[in-house]
Motif scaffolding. Sequence first.
Motif, PDB file in Angstrom:
ATOM      1  N   ARG A 189      23.034  61.228   0.366  1.00 56.90           N
ATOM      2  CA  ARG A 189      21.738  61.020   1.027  1.00 56.90           C
ATOM      3  C   ARG A 189      21.001  59.829   0.404  1.00 56.90           C
ATOM      4  NH1 ARG A 189      17.406  65.844   2.493  1.00 56.90           N
ATOM      5  NH2 ARG A 189      15.864  64.479   3.434  1.00 56.90           N
ATOM      6  N   ARG A 190      21.088  59.744  -0.920  1.00 57.83           N
ATOM      7  CA  ARG A 190      20.456  58.591  -1.589  1.00 57.83           C
ATOM      8  C   ARG A 190      21.148  57.295  -1.196  1.00 57.83           C
ATOM      9  NH1 ARG A 190      16.722  59.045  -5.587  1.00 57.83           N
ATOM     10  NH2 ARG A 190      16.385  61.078  -6.520  1.00 57.83           N
ATOM     11  N   PHE A 191      22.477  57.365  -1.075  1.00 58.77           N
ATOM     12  CA  PHE A 191      23.219  56.179  -0.671  1.00 58.77           C
ATOM     13  C   PHE A 191      22.803  55.742   0.736  1.00 58.77           C
ATOM     14  CE2 PHE A 191      26.930  54.225   1.439  1.00 58.77           C
ATOM     15  CZ  PHE A 191      27.127  53.139   0.604  1.00 58.77           C
ATOM     16  N   ARG A 192      22.617  56.727   1.620  1.00 57.84           N
ATOM     17  CA  ARG A 192      22.186  56.378   2.992  1.00 57.84           C
ATOM     18  C   ARG A 192      20.848  55.655   2.949  1.00 57.84           C
ATOM     19  NH1 ARG A 192      24.179  61.504   4.233  1.00 57.84           N
ATOM     20  NH2 ARG A 192      22.143  62.496   4.457  1.00 57.84           N
ATOM     21  N   LEU A 193      19.950  56.140   2.078  1.00 54.88           N
ATOM     22  CA  LEU A 193      18.640  55.483   1.982  1.00 54.88           C
ATOM     23  C   LEU A 193      18.808  54.046   1.488  1.00 54.88           C
ATOM     24  CD1 LEU A 193      15.558  55.411   2.022  1.00 54.88           C
ATOM     25  CD2 LEU A 193      15.552  56.515  -0.216  1.00 54.88           C
ATOM     26  N   ARG A 194      19.660  53.889   0.468  1.00 51.85           N
ATOM     27  CA  ARG A 194      19.882  52.533  -0.062  1.00 51.85           C
ATOM     28  C   ARG A 194      20.362  51.591   1.042  1.00 51.85           C
ATOM     29  NH1 ARG A 194      21.861  49.581  -4.725  1.00 51.85           N
ATOM     30  NH2 ARG A 194      23.632  48.303  -4.145  1.00 51.85           N
ATOM     31  N   GLU A 195      21.314  52.034   1.837  1.00 53.03           N
ATOM     32  CA  GLU A 195      21.860  51.172   2.890  1.00 53.03           C
ATOM     33  C   GLU A 195      20.855  50.989   4.029  1.00 53.03           C
ATOM     34  OE1 GLU A 195      24.821  49.663   2.043  1.00 53.03           O
ATOM     35  OE2 GLU A 195      24.407  50.849   0.239  1.00 53.03           O
ATOM     36  N   LEU A 196      20.097  52.060   4.315  1.00 53.12           N
ATOM     37  CA  LEU A 196      19.096  51.962   5.380  1.00 53.12           C
ATOM     38  C   LEU A 196      18.030  50.920   5.060  1.00 53.12           C
ATOM     39  CD1 LEU A 196      18.315  55.625   6.528  1.00 53.12           C
ATOM     40  CD2 LEU A 196      18.979  53.710   7.989  1.00 53.12           C
ATOM     41  N   VAL A 197      17.647  50.864   3.785  1.00 58.50           N
ATOM     42  CA  VAL A 197      16.613  49.894   3.391  1.00 58.50           C
ATOM     43  C   VAL A 197      17.084  48.477   3.738  1.00 58.50           C
ATOM     44  CG1 VAL A 197      15.422  48.859   1.411  1.00 58.50           C
ATOM     45  CG2 VAL A 197      15.590  51.351   1.596  1.00 58.50           C
ATOM     46  N   MET A 198      18.373  48.202   3.461  1.00 56.10           N
ATOM     47  CA  MET A 198      18.894  46.851   3.754  1.00 56.10           C
ATOM     48  C   MET A 198      19.071  46.641   5.258  1.00 56.10           C
ATOM     49  SD  MET A 198      21.554  45.967   0.690  1.00 56.10           S
ATOM     50  CE  MET A 198      22.315  47.530   0.342  1.00 56.10           C
ATOM     51  N   LEU A 199      19.679  47.629   5.908  1.00 54.17           N
ATOM     52  CA  LEU A 199      19.920  47.488   7.355  1.00 54.17           C
ATOM     53  C   LEU A 199      18.610  47.300   8.115  1.00 54.17           C
ATOM     54  CD1 LEU A 199      22.568  50.163   8.432  1.00 54.17           C
ATOM     55  CD2 LEU A 199      22.646  47.716   8.911  1.00 54.17           C
ATOM     56  N   GLN A 200      17.616  48.125   7.752  1.00 57.60           N
ATOM     57  CA  GLN A 200      16.347  48.055   8.466  1.00 57.60           C
ATOM     58  C   GLN A 200      15.710  46.674   8.287  1.00 57.60           C
ATOM     59  OE1 GLN A 200      12.525  50.840   9.036  1.00 57.60           O
ATOM     60  NE2 GLN A 200      12.860  50.291   6.922  1.00 57.60           N
ATOM     61  N   VAL A 236      12.788  56.318   7.963  1.00 57.46           N
ATOM     62  CA  VAL A 236      13.335  55.766   6.714  1.00 57.46           C
ATOM     63  C   VAL A 236      12.367  56.059   5.567  1.00 57.46           C
ATOM     64  CG1 VAL A 236      13.954  53.631   5.491  1.00 57.46           C
ATOM     65  CG2 VAL A 236      14.630  53.920   7.885  1.00 57.46           C
ATOM     66  N   TYR A 237      11.079  55.817   5.807  1.00 54.72           N
ATOM     67  CA  TYR A 237      10.122  55.988   4.709  1.00 54.72           C
ATOM     68  C   TYR A 237      10.009  57.456   4.297  1.00 54.72           C
ATOM     69  CZ  TYR A 237       6.649  54.055   1.594  1.00 54.72           C
ATOM     70  OH  TYR A 237       5.998  53.619   0.460  1.00 54.72           O
ATOM     71  N   SER A 238      10.227  58.362   5.253  1.00 53.68           N
ATOM     72  CA  SER A 238      10.140  59.778   4.882  1.00 53.68           C
ATOM     73  C   SER A 238      11.278  60.132   3.920  1.00 53.68           C
ATOM     74  CB  SER A 238      10.156  60.675   6.121  1.00 53.68           C
ATOM     75  OG  SER A 238      11.432  60.672   6.686  1.00 53.68           O
ATOM     76  N   GLU A 239      12.407  59.446   4.034  1.00 56.28           N
ATOM     77  CA  GLU A 239      13.493  59.654   3.074  1.00 56.28           C
ATOM     78  C   GLU A 239      13.086  59.131   1.700  1.00 56.28           C
ATOM     79  OE1 GLU A 239      15.421  61.987   4.625  1.00 56.28           O
ATOM     80  OE2 GLU A 239      17.013  61.068   3.427  1.00 56.28           O
ATOM     81  N   TYR A 240      12.424  58.004   1.698  1.00 55.56           N
ATOM     82  CA  TYR A 240      11.955  57.425   0.431  1.00 55.56           C
ATOM     83  C   TYR A 240      10.968  58.382  -0.252  1.00 55.56           C
ATOM     84  CZ  TYR A 240       9.483  54.077  -2.588  1.00 55.56           C
ATOM     85  OH  TYR A 240       8.893  53.453  -3.652  1.00 55.56           O
ATOM     86  N   ILE A 241      10.083  58.954   0.546  1.00 58.06           N
ATOM     87  CA  ILE A 241       9.110  59.902  -0.010  1.00 58.06           C
ATOM     88  C   ILE A 241       9.821  61.193  -0.428  1.00 58.06           C
ATOM     89  CG2 ILE A 241       7.098  61.355   0.560  1.00 58.06           C
ATOM     90  CD1 ILE A 241       5.944  59.028   2.117  1.00 58.06           C
TER      91      ILE A 241
END
Length: 597
Positions: free
Chosen positions: A409-420, A380-385
């Motif tokens: 891809r940005r949307f996936r990161l947004r949702e991943l942050v919450m899910l994680q 997840v963090y590698s997507e943020y970076i």
Amino acid sequence: MSEGNRDNPYSFDDYIFVRNQFNYYADDEFLQALVKKFVPAQEFEKIHEELKEISNKVSFEWRDLADEANRLENRAKVTTIQHYDAFNHRIDRIKRCGETEKLEKEIFSLGLYDPKRNTPWSRFCKLLLLYQLGEFGVMCPIACTHGAVEFASKYENELDPEAKEILIHMREGKGKYSNGEYGLGAQFVSEIQGGSDVPANLVEAVFQEKEGPDGISNVWRIYGKKFFCSAIQADHAVVTAKPKNTSSPTKIAAFLVPAWLFGNKIKEIRNSYTIDRLKPKLGTAELPTAEVTYNGAVGYPIGPLEKGLGNIVGIVLSLSRLHVAFGMSSGGLRVAREAILYAQFRYAFGVPVSSFPLMINQINELDRSVKRAMAAAFKVYSEYIYFDEKLVSGIRELERIDDLEERKRRFRLRELVMLQKIIVADDSPRLIRLAISFFGGHGIMEDFLSIPRFHRDSMIMELWEGPRNVLLTQIHRDFQRVSNWYSPEEFIRDLLSGANNEIINNLAYRFSLIISHDTLLRSDPQTLAICREWEALSSDIFHAYQDQALIELDFKGKPIKFSSLLRKFKRQEKEHFKEKNGASISESEPEQKILSD
Ligand SMILES: Cc1cc2nc3c(=O)[nH]c(=O)nc-3n(C[C@H](O)[C@H](O)[C@H](O)COP(=O)(O)OP(=O)(O)OC[C@H]3O[C@@H](n4cnc5c(N)ncnc54)[C@H](O)[C@@H]3O)c2cc1C
């Protein structure tokens, strides 16, 4: 069976020796494998060396400071505040134990958010090691400072010169507010009537031309009460408030509020606010969390007034959510390690307790769960970076991105942050409880191990930065808003790319059923059933993501083994002893020293 022996020779020393000799980075092949896989090749050597260096502190001296700070009598110290000095001046001085203050100073001196001293990857990897301390008195302001720096940096060019000084203090440890130290940040959003419903905030901000008692004119001033103000020892806070007499008086704005105006910290004159009370808490006990009344505190807007909510949620809270997840995942590595080593050390009925089939399953479950959580945290963090550590503030901002692949891809990161955040915060207390059970009765002894503290703290993670229900509702709403350009099925296929098709198809089908239900806010039987299924499915989706991250790591290292580590550390101790005392010393001496320690 042996006969009775009144001089019972039993000793925990070997376990304590192995546990305390373990270097959180140098001895952890799994963490090293993740760093090697994710850190770009050109940075790897430098970061690897830096991690070894910092780990030498984290694993020993800082670990002991954190443990000492969390002894009951020291924990009690953070709930003390001195409201007045002897001369009737209101000072609201927070008293903490010296160990926490020392640790805080040393950790902040790493300049984690200083671009001249750290890259995104070096920062992330160092944070992981620091979270193994399980010291939220320091790690809470570390997380909050991250959010405050990112948020203020986004609007750096538009900041009031004073706010820019504050940003430089937190980011670079420079500027007029700095005494050679990096500034600490905090974030005060929650109010007495509710923390989930941020738009219902009542604290107000008023632009006042008239000079205030502090001699400042033409400035925004904050009035009202904030009810959960953690890291109240911080130098500056991001504070939400509704701006009176503007075109958006009902919308949340965000302000940078110094705890003390320039020059006043040394005089202990707070920026027109009082700290009314410190909260006694179940977890994160070494972290002072306060109730505060603002009475005209000077604040500097960050970003457009009407965009405060989007920015707070999109940047500040999202970053804290990342911290909660990777912090708990990394802490989990330590918890699992210490518990599994104990199970291998401890005997019952003549065999190590780790060899009972019931225990074998539990050890495997704990080991796999913490490893997959850590692998996913890196992913997840590698997507943020990948996105230059910039999170979009909301769906509207996302929809301005023309490139559909990037938008998704940005949307996936947004949702991943919450899910994680939801899933790690939910898994952690359960896994730590399992780890505690490996120790039998010793597992709840505060002076035997640090894991009881990790357990208490893990309970708080569920509440911080958006409780589970609020985030589950938000994710559901997000998917309905993007339905014309990203279907839930496609999202699952993209998210779990590479995973087993049967798993993907099952999750995609179940997820689309949930998203096709119009709302989670009606209390009819169908919605109740959907909510129940969504709670279970959110775990299934994120666990599948974690499993896939672990598969992709393809870790080939050996599982930790108490007896091998005992041999290795005794050998190291011997070598160290020889180095210190010359090669002529006999081989048996270090062992004698270990026993007498
Ligand atoms: C130790 C600690 C430190 C904290 N530090 C800070 C801090 O520094 N700064 C800060 O701003 N805040 C801080 N908080 C506050 C924290 O962010 C809030 O507790 C959290 O946002 C929840 O708000 P609340 O406690 O008012 O619960 P409420 O908002 O009253 O929620 C109560 C329950 O209702 C549920 N609920 C609410 N809305 C919905 C919905 N739409 N659907 C379904 N269920 C819902 C929630 O899930 C929760 O279970 C801290 C909290 C703790 C425990």
